[in-house]
Design a protein around this motif. Structure first.
Motif, mmCIF file in Angstrom:
data_model
loop_
_atom_site.group_PDB
_atom_site.id
_atom_site.type_symbol
_atom_site.label_atom_id
_atom_site.label_comp_id
_atom_site.label_asym_id
_atom_site.label_seq_id
_atom_site.Cartn_x
_atom_site.Cartn_y
_atom_site.Cartn_z
ATOM 1 N N ALA A 54 0.008 -7.512 9.190
ATOM 2 C CA ALA A 54 -0.311 -8.005 10.536
ATOM 3 C C ALA A 54 -1.633 -7.416 11.030
ATOM 4 O O ALA A 54 -2.472 -8.121 11.598
ATOM 5 N N LEU A 55 -1.855 -6.132 10.785
ATOM 6 C CA LEU A 55 -3.098 -5.488 11.216
ATOM 7 C C LEU A 55 -4.292 -6.031 10.430
ATOM 8 O O LEU A 55 -5.364 -6.250 10.988
ATOM 9 N N TRP A 56 -4.106 -6.257 9.134
ATOM 10 C CA TRP A 56 -5.158 -6.866 8.302
ATOM 11 C C TRP A 56 -5.558 -8.215 8.892
ATOM 12 O O TRP A 56 -6.742 -8.510 9.047
ATOM 13 N N ASN A 57 -4.557 -9.032 9.218
ATOM 14 C CA ASN A 57 -4.841 -10.371 9.746
ATOM 15 C C ASN A 57 -5.480 -10.336 11.123
ATOM 16 O O ASN A 57 -6.137 -11.285 11.540
ATOM 17 N N ASP A 58 -5.306 -9.210 11.848
ATOM 18 C CA ASP A 58 -5.992 -9.013 13.133
ATOM 19 C C ASP A 58 -7.356 -8.349 12.946
ATOM 20 O O ASP A 58 -8.001 -7.965 13.924
ATOM 21 N N GLU A 59 -7.769 -8.175 11.675
ATOM 22 C CA GLU A 59 -9.033 -7.525 11.314
ATOM 23 C C GLU A 59 -9.107 -6.085 11.817
ATOM 24 O O GLU A 59 -10.176 -5.564 12.127
ATOM 25 N N ARG A 60 -7.955 -5.441 11.858
ATOM 26 C CA ARG A 60 -7.879 -4.023 12.193
ATOM 27 C C ARG A 60 -7.666 -3.284 10.870
ATOM 28 O O ARG A 60 -6.599 -2.755 10.584
ATOM 29 N N PHE A 61 -8.720 -3.280 10.047
ATOM 30 C CA PHE A 61 -8.596 -2.861 8.654
ATOM 31 C C PHE A 61 -8.325 -1.374 8.493
ATOM 32 O O PHE A 61 -7.636 -0.972 7.552
ATOM 33 N N PHE A 62 -8.845 -0.546 9.392
ATOM 34 C CA PHE A 62 -8.567 0.888 9.290
ATOM 35 C C PHE A 62 -7.072 1.149 9.472
ATOM 36 O O PHE A 62 -6.452 1.856 8.678
ATOM 37 N N GLU A 63 -6.489 0.563 10.509
ATOM 38 C CA GLU A 63 -5.056 0.743 10.749
ATOM 39 C C GLU A 63 -4.227 0.106 9.636
ATOM 40 O O GLU A 63 -3.191 0.641 9.236
ATOM 41 N N ALA A 64 -4.683 -1.044 9.127
ATOM 42 C CA ALA A 64 -3.970 -1.702 8.022
ATOM 43 C C ALA A 64 -3.927 -0.792 6.810
ATOM 44 O O ALA A 64 -2.872 -0.611 6.188
ATOM 45 N N GLN A 84 -3.077 0.300 -4.625
ATOM 46 C CA GLN A 84 -4.343 0.961 -4.300
ATOM 47 C C GLN A 84 -5.474 -0.068 -4.246
ATOM 48 O O GLN A 84 -6.351 0.003 -3.382
ATOM 49 N N GLY A 85 -5.460 -1.052 -5.147
ATOM 50 C CA GLY A 85 -6.468 -2.111 -5.102
ATOM 51 C C GLY A 85 -6.402 -2.904 -3.810
ATOM 52 O O GLY A 85 -7.441 -3.231 -3.212
ATOM 53 N N VAL A 86 -5.187 -3.205 -3.349
ATOM 54 C CA VAL A 86 -5.018 -3.927 -2.081
ATOM 55 C C VAL A 86 -5.614 -3.093 -0.939
ATOM 56 O O VAL A 86 -6.351 -3.612 -0.088
ATOM 57 N N ILE A 87 -5.314 -1.798 -0.932
ATOM 58 C CA ILE A 87 -5.839 -0.910 0.109
ATOM 59 C C ILE A 87 -7.362 -0.862 0.056
ATOM 60 O O ILE A 87 -8.035 -0.867 1.094
ATOM 61 N N GLN A 88 -7.918 -0.848 -1.152
ATOM 62 C CA GLN A 88 -9.371 -0.768 -1.269
ATOM 63 C C GLN A 88 -10.054 -2.004 -0.677
ATOM 64 O O GLN A 88 -11.158 -1.901 -0.146
ATOM 65 N N VAL A 89 -9.404 -3.150 -0.743
ATOM 66 C CA VAL A 89 -9.968 -4.336 -0.092
ATOM 67 C C VAL A 89 -9.999 -4.110 1.425
ATOM 68 O O VAL A 89 -10.990 -4.418 2.093
ATOM 69 N N ALA A 90 -8.920 -3.546 1.977
ATOM 70 C CA ALA A 90 -8.900 -3.247 3.416
ATOM 71 C C ALA A 90 -9.989 -2.250 3.781
ATOM 72 O O ALA A 90 -10.671 -2.395 4.802
ATOM 73 N N VAL A 91 -10.182 -1.230 2.942
ATOM 74 C CA VAL A 91 -11.212 -0.225 3.221
ATOM 75 C C VAL A 91 -12.604 -0.849 3.125
ATOM 76 O O VAL A 91 -13.505 -0.492 3.885
ATOM 77 N N ALA A 92 -12.790 -1.810 2.220
ATOM 78 C CA ALA A 92 -14.059 -2.541 2.174
ATOM 79 C C ALA A 92 -14.297 -3.241 3.515
ATOM 80 O O ALA A 92 -15.424 -3.287 4.015
ATOM 81 N N GLY A 93 -13.220 -3.764 4.113
ATOM 82 C CA GLY A 93 -13.325 -4.366 5.442
ATOM 83 C C GLY A 93 -13.769 -3.363 6.487
ATOM 84 O O GLY A 93 -14.564 -3.684 7.376
ATOM 85 N N VAL A 94 -13.266 -2.125 6.379
ATOM 86 C CA VAL A 94 -13.696 -1.059 7.297
ATOM 87 C C VAL A 94 -15.197 -0.819 7.138
ATOM 88 O O VAL A 94 -15.940 -0.726 8.121
ATOM 89 N N HIS A 95 -15.659 -0.742 5.885
ATOM 90 C CA HIS A 95 -17.087 -0.508 5.646
ATOM 91 C C HIS A 95 -17.939 -1.649 6.207
ATOM 92 O O HIS A 95 -19.012 -1.414 6.768
ATOM 93 N N LEU A 96 -17.462 -2.883 6.062
ATOM 94 C CA LEU A 96 -18.193 -4.014 6.645
ATOM 95 C C LEU A 96 -18.293 -3.863 8.165
ATOM 96 O O LEU A 96 -19.349 -4.090 8.756
ATOM 97 N N GLN A 97 -17.172 -3.483 8.792
ATOM 98 C CA GLN A 97 -17.170 -3.332 10.247
ATOM 99 C C GLN A 97 -18.083 -2.194 10.696
ATOM 100 O O GLN A 97 -18.622 -2.229 11.800
ATOM 101 N N ARG A 98 -18.269 -1.194 9.852
ATOM 102 C CA ARG A 98 -19.143 -0.071 10.184
ATOM 103 C C ARG A 98 -20.598 -0.341 9.812
ATOM 104 O O ARG A 98 -21.457 0.489 10.076
#
Length: 200
Positions: A54-64, A84-98
């Motif tokens: 749900a957090l991923w879909n809200d683009e809240r990647f750090f919390e996801a 871990q690969g799934v999490i790394q995609v979320a962390v890539a989203g964090v880097h994009l947001q930063r």
């Protein structure tokens, strides 16, 4: 800040009590004028997975990624790289947001590598969609040479998923909730296999 000045939990372990923005950056104490990352305390691995999606879909990647780490830690060794690969995609989203181009590219690449050995659909996740999204994002970011909109995907869940299982041979989710472990299951399994040293 010295060790004795750090925020600590009741058990003495370090804790970050400073507020964080939605991308996880620490903010000054008392900050309230920006959207803050929320603390989530799921009661089971399955709840952590639902929250993470749900957090991923809200683009809240750090919390996801924080929620999905519970899933990774509970995973059997055979699924540890997958989660871990799934999490790394979320962390890539964090880097994009930063606005961190090199961090985003690096995480998308590492995620694609971790996900590569898994089938196109695994644990109710469209793994092929994630791999394609990762390689497409890397190509677009490298071509642009800057952080751009890469069409970050919604969590690629199949109709029956995503789902977690502590049993690597399972073909469907467990019927009972999975408790959140105190330490990563795959780490404990690795330690159990290490040969014992003989005293010299």
């Amino acid at each position: 800040m010295s060790d004795d000045q750090r925020d600590r939990r009741e058990d003495g372990r370090p804790e970050q009590a400073r507020p964080r923005d939605r991308t996880g950056r620490p903010l000054p104490y008392g900050t309230t004028d920006v959207p803050l990352a929320e603390e989530h305390e799921p009661s089971s691995v399955e709840e952590a997975l639902r929250l993470g999606v749900a957090l991923w879909n809200d683009e809240r990647f750090f919390e996801a990624h924080e929620c999905l780490e519970h899933v990774w830690h509970a995973a059997p060794e055979a699924d540890a790289d997958f989660w871990q690969g799934v999490i790394q995609v979320a962390v890539a989203g964090v880097h994009l947001q930063r606005g961190n181009l090199s961090g985003a590219i690096s995480l998308f690449r590492r995620a694609a590598e971790r996900l590569d050995p898994y089938p196109d659909v695994h644990r109710g996740v469209d793994v092929e969609q994630l791999r394609v999204a990762c390689t497409g994002a890397v190509a677009a970011l490298e071509d642009a040479g800057a952080v751009i909109e890469v069409g970050f995907p919604r969590f690629p869940a199949m109709d029956d998923g995503p789902w977690f299982t502590p049993d690597p041979a399972a073909l469907e989710p467990p019927t009972a909730p999975t408790p959140i472990p105190d330490e990563p299951v795959w780490l404990a399994a690795g330690r159990a296999r290490e040969p014992r040293r003989r005293d010299a």
